[in-house]
Write an enzyme that holds these catalytic residues in place. Structure first.
Site, short mmCIF file in Angstrom:
data_model
loop_
_atom_site.label_atom_id
_atom_site.label_comp_id
_atom_site.label_asym_id
_atom_site.label_seq_id
_atom_site.Cartn_x
_atom_site.Cartn_y
_atom_site.Cartn_z
N ASN A 1 0.89 -1.17 0.00
CA ASN A 1 0.00 0.00 0.00
C ASN A 1 0.92 1.21 0.00
O ASN A 1 1.48 1.57 1.02
CB ASN A 1 -0.90 -0.02 1.25
CG ASN A 1 -1.70 1.26 1.39
OD1 ASN A 1 -1.79 2.06 0.45
ND2 ASN A 1 -2.29 1.46 2.56
N LYS B 1 0.24 4.28 -0.42
CA LYS B 1 -0.35 5.50 0.15
C LYS B 1 -0.06 6.70 -0.77
O LYS B 1 -0.04 6.54 -1.98
CB LYS B 1 0.15 5.71 1.58
CG LYS B 1 0.00 4.44 2.42
CD LYS B 1 0.19 4.64 3.88
CE LYS B 1 0.01 3.30 4.59
NZ LYS B 1 -0.01 3.43 6.04
N HIS C 1 -9.53 1.69 4.16
CA HIS C 1 -8.29 1.84 4.93
C HIS C 1 -8.52 2.80 6.10
O HIS C 1 -9.27 3.78 5.96
CB HIS C 1 -7.17 2.35 4.03
CG HIS C 1 -5.84 2.27 4.71
ND1 HIS C 1 -5.41 3.24 5.58
CD2 HIS C 1 -4.87 1.31 4.68
CE1 HIS C 1 -4.22 2.88 6.06
NE2 HIS C 1 -3.88 1.72 5.53
N GLU D 1 -6.84 5.11 7.25
CA GLU D 1 -6.53 6.52 6.96
C GLU D 1 -7.69 7.18 6.23
O GLU D 1 -7.96 8.37 6.42
CB GLU D 1 -5.21 6.61 6.16
CG GLU D 1 -4.02 6.35 7.07
CD GLU D 1 -2.82 5.74 6.39
OE1 GLU D 1 -2.72 5.77 5.15
OE2 GLU D 1 -1.97 5.19 7.12
N GLU E 1 -6.03 -4.58 10.19
CA GLU E 1 -5.00 -3.59 10.46
C GLU E 1 -5.33 -2.83 11.74
O GLU E 1 -6.12 -1.86 11.71
CB GLU E 1 -4.91 -2.61 9.30
CG GLU E 1 -4.51 -3.26 7.99
CD GLU E 1 -3.82 -2.26 7.07
OE1 GLU E 1 -2.70 -2.56 6.65
OE2 GLU E 1 -4.38 -1.20 6.79
N GLY F 1 2.10 2.32 10.65
CA GLY F 1 3.09 3.38 10.50
C GLY F 1 3.76 3.78 11.81
O GLY F 1 4.45 4.79 11.87
N SER G 1 2.87 -2.13 10.34
CA SER G 1 4.31 -2.25 10.61
C SER G 1 4.85 -3.66 10.37
O SER G 1 5.76 -4.11 11.06
CB SER G 1 4.63 -1.79 12.04
OG SER G 1 4.24 -0.43 12.21
P1 PGA Z 1 2.55 0.24 7.60
O1 PGA Z 1 1.14 0.50 6.89
O2 PGA Z 1 3.07 -1.07 7.09
O3 PGA Z 1 3.41 1.41 7.18
O4 PGA Z 1 2.29 0.20 9.07
C1 PGA Z 1 0.24 -0.55 6.67
C2 PGA Z 1 -1.02 -0.02 6.03
O5 PGA Z 1 -1.44 1.10 6.37
O6 PGA Z 1 -1.63 -0.68 5.17
#
Ligand code: PGA
Length: 255
Positions: A13, A15, A98, A100, A170, A176, A216
């Site tokens: 992903n 982003k 997601h 976000e 998630e 993140g 992460s």
């Molecule tokens: P990350 O993000 O691996 O940077 O924690 C995962 C995601 O948001 O899909």
């Protein structure tokens, strides 16, 4: 044993990262590193990178995805992209829901469901994201939150359409932040999602469903997470922008 029924899927992903030129470079770097993968490999990229990404990966084993789509086919929705638009470009995957999008752009379980249905109606494979906030985990309501998100997102989705759904668990506190869920925590919630889906459809459908962990996941912790019986893959943010790290995760899923 059930795990053998499911194909592992490692999806990046990206982003809001990478211009089209940078996207091509990154995919060219990733391609040779994952060409022998025994799992499915996907890169979900910003809308403006989609055509470049499709061209750069043509004939390879990397599938391309978008990071969202709207529920209407067209209309006065400034800034949005529709599922038929993705279909017309032959984009096979799309991330929906997601955290976000939910946190920063006001998406709700109801709009997530509408987007899921539009994507499925247009032949896309959906990576549906669910997960709890830290406060919810601390209140002991992770199971309820994730089950509710799953149930609402899948309203009106037929058993046949469910074959084109991947669910990504998630935990928001792990995205993140460098704070990964333990392998046991990840597996516990992935198993709960599977039993929720079994309740909505059947155990046969639930056992065939790919459930990813995201938050992460990196080259160091991927193998332990992917070894869990209900974790069938990963949705990878930060580490998907680093070819060697992403390839390590793909390798861990290919064992
Ligand atoms: P990350 O993000 O691996 O940077 O924690 C995962 C995601 O948001 O899909």
């Amino acid at each position: 044993m059930n795990k053998a029924l499911r194909k592992a899927v490692i999806a990046g992903n990206w982003k809001m990262n990478k211009t089209p030129c940078e996207a091509r470079e990154l995919l060219e770097a990733i391609k040779p590193l994952v060409q022998n993968a025994k799992c499915d490999v996907v890169a979900c990229v910003p809308f403006v990178d989609l055509q470049t990404a499709l061209d750069a990966t043509a004939g390879s084993n990397i599938g391309i995805g978008a990071e969202n789509c709207h529920w209407e086919a067209s209309g006065a929705y400034t800034g949005e992209i529709s599922a038929p638009m993705l279909k017309a470009m032959s984009v096979p995957y799309v991330i929906i829901g997601h955290s976000e999008r939910r946190t920063y752009f006001g998406e709700t379980d109801v709009t997530v469901n509408k987007r899921v249905r539009a994507a499925l109606d247009n032949g896309l494979t959906v990576i549906l994201c669910v997960g709890e906030y830290l406060e919810q985990r601390e209140q002991g309501i992770t199971g309820e939150v994730v089950a509710l998100q799953t149930k609402i997102a899948l309203q009106g989705v037929s058993a046949d359409e469910l074959k084109r759904v991947i669910i990504a668990y998630e935990p928001v506190w792990a995205i993140g932040t460098g704070k990964t869920a333990t392998a046991e925590q990840a597996n516990e919630v992935c198993a709960l999602i599977r039993s929720t889906v079994a309740g909505l459809y059947s155990w046969a459908a639930a056992n065939a469903l790919t459930i990813q962990y995201g938050g992460s996941m990196n080259a160091q912790n991927a193998a332990e997470l992917l070894d869990q019986p209900d974790v069938d893959g990963g949705l990878i943010g930060g580490a998907s922008l680093k070819p060697a790290d992403f390839a390590e995760i793909v390798k861990a899923a290919s064992r």
